[in-house]
Design a protein around this motif. Structure first.
Motif, PDB file in Angstrom:
ATOM      1  N   SER A 154     -19.059 -32.227   1.949  1.00  0.00           N
ATOM      2  CA  SER A 154     -20.150 -32.361   0.989  1.00  0.00           C
ATOM      3  C   SER A 154     -21.081 -33.504   1.382  1.00  0.00           C
ATOM      4  O   SER A 154     -22.129 -33.681   0.773  1.00  0.00           O
ATOM      5  CB  SER A 154     -19.591 -32.586  -0.420  1.00  0.00           C
ATOM      6  OG  SER A 154     -18.777 -33.736  -0.450  1.00  0.00           O
ATOM      7  N   ASN A 155     -20.722 -34.258   2.394  1.00  0.00           N
ATOM      8  CA  ASN A 155     -21.520 -35.395   2.842  1.00  0.00           C
ATOM      9  C   ASN A 155     -22.370 -35.088   4.077  1.00  0.00           C
ATOM     10  O   ASN A 155     -22.785 -35.991   4.787  1.00  0.00           O
ATOM     11  CB  ASN A 155     -20.613 -36.599   3.125  1.00  0.00           C
ATOM     12  CG  ASN A 155     -20.039 -37.169   1.851  1.00  0.00           C
ATOM     13  OD1 ASN A 155     -20.705 -37.198   0.827  1.00  0.00           O
ATOM     14  ND2 ASN A 155     -18.796 -37.603   1.893  1.00  0.00           N
ATOM     15  N   GLY A 156     -22.609 -33.819   4.355  1.00  0.00           N
ATOM     16  CA  GLY A 156     -23.503 -33.451   5.452  1.00  0.00           C
ATOM     17  C   GLY A 156     -22.889 -33.613   6.827  1.00  0.00           C
ATOM     18  O   GLY A 156     -23.595 -33.871   7.794  1.00  0.00           O
ATOM     19  N   GLN A 157     -21.579 -33.440   6.920  1.00  0.00           N
ATOM     20  CA  GLN A 157     -20.888 -33.604   8.199  1.00  0.00           C
ATOM     21  C   GLN A 157     -20.063 -32.358   8.520  1.00  0.00           C
ATOM     22  O   GLN A 157     -19.667 -31.618   7.631  1.00  0.00           O
ATOM     23  CB  GLN A 157     -19.955 -34.816   8.150  1.00  0.00           C
ATOM     24  CG  GLN A 157     -20.684 -36.109   7.865  1.00  0.00           C
ATOM     25  CD  GLN A 157     -19.738 -37.185   7.397  1.00  0.00           C
ATOM     26  OE1 GLN A 157     -18.833 -36.938   6.605  1.00  0.00           O
ATOM     27  NE2 GLN A 157     -19.969 -38.389   7.870  1.00  0.00           N
ATOM     28  N   ILE A 158     -19.796 -32.189   9.803  1.00  0.00           N
ATOM     29  CA  ILE A 158     -18.914 -31.136  10.277  1.00  0.00           C
ATOM     30  C   ILE A 158     -17.840 -31.814  11.121  1.00  0.00           C
ATOM     31  O   ILE A 158     -18.126 -32.372  12.175  1.00  0.00           O
ATOM     32  CB  ILE A 158     -19.685 -30.096  11.119  1.00  0.00           C
ATOM     33  CG1 ILE A 158     -20.816 -29.474  10.289  1.00  0.00           C
ATOM     34  CG2 ILE A 158     -18.728 -29.032  11.647  1.00  0.00           C
ATOM     35  CD1 ILE A 158     -21.757 -28.611  11.092  1.00  0.00           C
ATOM     36  N   GLY A 159     -16.613 -31.805  10.629  1.00  0.00           N
ATOM     37  CA  GLY A 159     -15.489 -32.381  11.362  1.00  0.00           C
ATOM     38  C   GLY A 159     -14.854 -31.318  12.232  1.00  0.00           C
ATOM     39  O   GLY A 159     -14.661 -30.187  11.794  1.00  0.00           O
ATOM     40  N   LEU A 160     -14.509 -31.685  13.453  1.00  0.00           N
ATOM     41  CA  LEU A 160     -13.972 -30.683  14.374  1.00  0.00           C
ATOM     42  C   LEU A 160     -12.455 -30.712  14.475  1.00  0.00           C
ATOM     43  O   LEU A 160     -11.824 -29.671  14.518  1.00  0.00           O
ATOM     44  CB  LEU A 160     -14.599 -30.851  15.750  1.00  0.00           C
ATOM     45  CG  LEU A 160     -16.106 -30.586  15.757  1.00  0.00           C
ATOM     46  CD1 LEU A 160     -16.715 -30.992  17.073  1.00  0.00           C
ATOM     47  CD2 LEU A 160     -16.388 -29.139  15.465  1.00  0.00           C
ATOM     48  N   SER A 205     -22.760 -34.778  12.715  1.00  0.00           N
ATOM     49  CA  SER A 205     -23.249 -35.339  11.462  1.00  0.00           C
ATOM     50  C   SER A 205     -24.747 -35.118  11.289  1.00  0.00           C
ATOM     51  O   SER A 205     -25.538 -36.039  11.377  1.00  0.00           O
ATOM     52  CB  SER A 205     -22.914 -36.834  11.432  1.00  0.00           C
ATOM     53  OG  SER A 205     -23.152 -37.368  10.165  1.00  0.00           O
ATOM     54  N   PRO A 206     -25.162 -33.865  11.007  1.00  0.00           N
ATOM     55  CA  PRO A 206     -26.594 -33.602  10.894  1.00  0.00           C
ATOM     56  C   PRO A 206     -27.250 -34.305   9.713  1.00  0.00           C
ATOM     57  O   PRO A 206     -28.406 -34.677   9.787  1.00  0.00           O
ATOM     58  CB  PRO A 206     -26.688 -32.085  10.756  1.00  0.00           C
ATOM     59  CG  PRO A 206     -25.352 -31.647  10.311  1.00  0.00           C
ATOM     60  CD  PRO A 206     -24.377 -32.657  10.822  1.00  0.00           C
ATOM     61  N   LEU A 207     -26.523 -34.489   8.612  1.00  0.00           N
ATOM     62  CA  LEU A 207     -27.088 -35.157   7.442  1.00  0.00           C
ATOM     63  C   LEU A 207     -26.327 -36.417   7.077  1.00  0.00           C
ATOM     64  O   LEU A 207     -26.752 -37.127   6.181  1.00  0.00           O
ATOM     65  CB  LEU A 207     -27.095 -34.209   6.231  1.00  0.00           C
ATOM     66  CG  LEU A 207     -27.937 -32.950   6.374  1.00  0.00           C
ATOM     67  CD1 LEU A 207     -27.802 -32.093   5.123  1.00  0.00           C
ATOM     68  CD2 LEU A 207     -29.381 -33.295   6.630  1.00  0.00           C
ATOM     69  N   PHE A 240     -23.184 -19.811  14.161  1.00  0.00           N
ATOM     70  CA  PHE A 240     -22.542 -20.312  12.950  1.00  0.00           C
ATOM     71  C   PHE A 240     -23.537 -21.243  12.275  1.00  0.00           C
ATOM     72  O   PHE A 240     -24.027 -22.181  12.901  1.00  0.00           O
ATOM     73  CB  PHE A 240     -21.255 -21.063  13.297  1.00  0.00           C
ATOM     74  CG  PHE A 240     -20.553 -21.642  12.104  1.00  0.00           C
ATOM     75  CD1 PHE A 240     -19.815 -20.824  11.253  1.00  0.00           C
ATOM     76  CD2 PHE A 240     -20.621 -22.990  11.829  1.00  0.00           C
ATOM     77  CE1 PHE A 240     -19.178 -21.344  10.162  1.00  0.00           C
ATOM     78  CE2 PHE A 240     -19.970 -23.520  10.738  1.00  0.00           C
ATOM     79  CZ  PHE A 240     -19.246 -22.696   9.892  1.00  0.00           C
ATOM     80  N   THR A 241     -23.863 -20.974  11.023  1.00  0.00           N
ATOM     81  CA  THR A 241     -24.880 -21.758  10.327  1.00  0.00           C
ATOM     82  C   THR A 241     -24.289 -22.398   9.069  1.00  0.00           C
ATOM     83  O   THR A 241     -23.567 -21.740   8.316  1.00  0.00           O
ATOM     84  CB  THR A 241     -26.063 -20.852   9.906  1.00  0.00           C
ATOM     85  OG1 THR A 241     -26.537 -20.163  11.051  1.00  0.00           O
ATOM     86  CG2 THR A 241     -27.187 -21.665   9.297  1.00  0.00           C
ATOM     87  N   VAL A 242     -24.621 -23.673   8.876  1.00  0.00           N
ATOM     88  CA  VAL A 242     -24.266 -24.385   7.654  1.00  0.00           C
ATOM     89  C   VAL A 242     -25.574 -24.853   7.037  1.00  0.00           C
ATOM     90  O   VAL A 242     -26.440 -25.369   7.732  1.00  0.00           O
ATOM     91  CB  VAL A 242     -23.372 -25.610   7.932  1.00  0.00           C
ATOM     92  CG1 VAL A 242     -23.029 -26.329   6.631  1.00  0.00           C
ATOM     93  CG2 VAL A 242     -22.110 -25.218   8.674  1.00  0.00           C
ATOM     94  N   GLU A 243     -25.707 -24.654   5.734  1.00  0.00           N
ATOM     95  CA  GLU A 243     -26.908 -25.097   5.034  1.00  0.00           C
ATOM     96  C   GLU A 243     -26.504 -25.928   3.828  1.00  0.00           C
ATOM     97  O   GLU A 243     -25.757 -25.469   2.959  1.00  0.00           O
ATOM     98  CB  GLU A 243     -27.729 -23.890   4.593  1.00  0.00           C
ATOM     99  CG  GLU A 243     -28.995 -24.272   3.851  1.00  0.00           C
ATOM    100  CD  GLU A 243     -29.824 -23.072   3.443  1.00  0.00           C
ATOM    101  OE1 GLU A 243     -30.569 -23.177   2.466  1.00  0.00           O
ATOM    102  OE2 GLU A 243     -29.737 -22.009   4.107  1.00  0.00           O
ATOM    103  N   TRP A 244     -26.970 -27.166   3.794  1.00  0.00           N
ATOM    104  CA  TRP A 244     -26.826 -28.029   2.634  1.00  0.00           C
ATOM    105  C   TRP A 244     -28.124 -27.875   1.858  1.00  0.00           C
ATOM    106  O   TRP A 244     -29.136 -28.511   2.183  1.00  0.00           O
ATOM    107  CB  TRP A 244     -26.589 -29.477   3.039  1.00  0.00           C
ATOM    108  CG  TRP A 244     -25.253 -29.737   3.649  1.00  0.00           C
ATOM    109  CD1 TRP A 244     -24.127 -30.166   3.007  1.00  0.00           C
ATOM    110  CD2 TRP A 244     -24.881 -29.627   5.035  1.00  0.00           C
ATOM    111  NE1 TRP A 244     -23.086 -30.310   3.892  1.00  0.00           N
ATOM    112  CE2 TRP A 244     -23.526 -29.988   5.153  1.00  0.00           C
ATOM    113  CE3 TRP A 244     -25.568 -29.258   6.197  1.00  0.00           C
ATOM    114  CZ2 TRP A 244     -22.846 -29.994   6.348  1.00  0.00           C
ATOM    115  CZ3 TRP A 244     -24.889 -29.258   7.394  1.00  0.00           C
ATOM    116  CH2 TRP A 244     -23.541 -29.628   7.459  1.00  0.00           C
ATOM    117  N   ASP A 245     -28.141 -27.001   0.865  1.00  0.00           N
ATOM    118  CA  ASP A 245     -29.363 -26.634   0.154  1.00  0.00           C
ATOM    119  C   ASP A 245     -29.540 -27.508  -1.094  1.00  0.00           C
ATOM    120  O   ASP A 245     -28.765 -27.421  -2.043  1.00  0.00           O
ATOM    121  CB  ASP A 245     -29.303 -25.158  -0.234  1.00  0.00           C
ATOM    122  CG  ASP A 245     -30.550 -24.677  -0.951  1.00  0.00           C
ATOM    123  OD1 ASP A 245     -31.642 -25.222  -0.695  1.00  0.00           O
ATOM    124  OD2 ASP A 245     -30.424 -23.746  -1.759  1.00  0.00           O
ATOM    125  N   SER A 246     -30.577 -28.344  -1.067  1.00  0.00           N
ATOM    126  CA  SER A 246     -30.943 -29.197  -2.209  1.00  0.00           C
ATOM    127  C   SER A 246     -29.831 -30.132  -2.670  1.00  0.00           C
ATOM    128  O   SER A 246     -29.715 -30.439  -3.841  1.00  0.00           O
ATOM    129  CB  SER A 246     -31.414 -28.332  -3.396  1.00  0.00           C
ATOM    130  OG  SER A 246     -32.492 -27.504  -3.003  1.00  0.00           O
TER     131      SER A 246
END
Length: 140
Positions: free
Chosen positions: A77-83, A108-110, A132-138
């Motif tokens: 929820s903090n704009g990160q992707i852990g591998l 860590s895109p956001l 593979f797409t992740v979107e943190w929308d608003s």
């Protein structure tokens, strides 16, 4: 004897490459112009609704990062992707990427202390076998 020395030299030269991850200089970054299409209508919600949460999501392909291959990621929820681990559990909450310790592979895109409880939704789309797409929308 020469063949033995050549094999030994080759093995010694390969040790640093085998034991180290890729450097940032080994990746290629480029600007491009494209149109982004939101996945809010086509993606699946992650179920992340409060602060400092993460969910493991399977990838539709094996993703090479460093010297590892990953088949799943942790969306936070903090704009990160852990591998290789859940960055929320590993850090005990949100921390910026410069204070992580240990062996974290993190995109860590956001990377910010975001909280979906204040509004917004996090979507994933893995319907395409090569994207593979992740979107943190608003998310605030």
């Amino acid at each position: 004897m020469k063949r033995f020395l050549l094999n030994l030299l080759f093995a010694v030269m390969m040790v640093p490459w085998i034991t180290q991850g890729q450097n940032i200089s080994e990746y290629i970054f480029s600007d491009s112009t494209c149109t982004y299409t939101s996945i809010a209508s086509s993606g699946a919600t992650t179920g992340l609704t409060t602060d400092d949460q993460a969910v493991q999501v399977s990838l539709p392909f094996s993703f090479p990062f460093g010297l590892e291959m990953y088949n799943s990621v942790y969306i936070t929820s903090n704009g990160q992707i852990g591998l290789n681990t859940d960055p929320i559990l590993g850090a005990g909450g949100y921390y910026s990427t410069d204070v992580y310790t240990g062996n974290y592979s993190l995109i860590s895109p956001l990377g910010h202390d975001l909280n979906p409880a204040e509004g917004g939704t996090i979507y994933v789309d893995s319907s395409n076998t090569s994207v593979f797409t992740v979107e943190w929308d608003s998310i605030h």
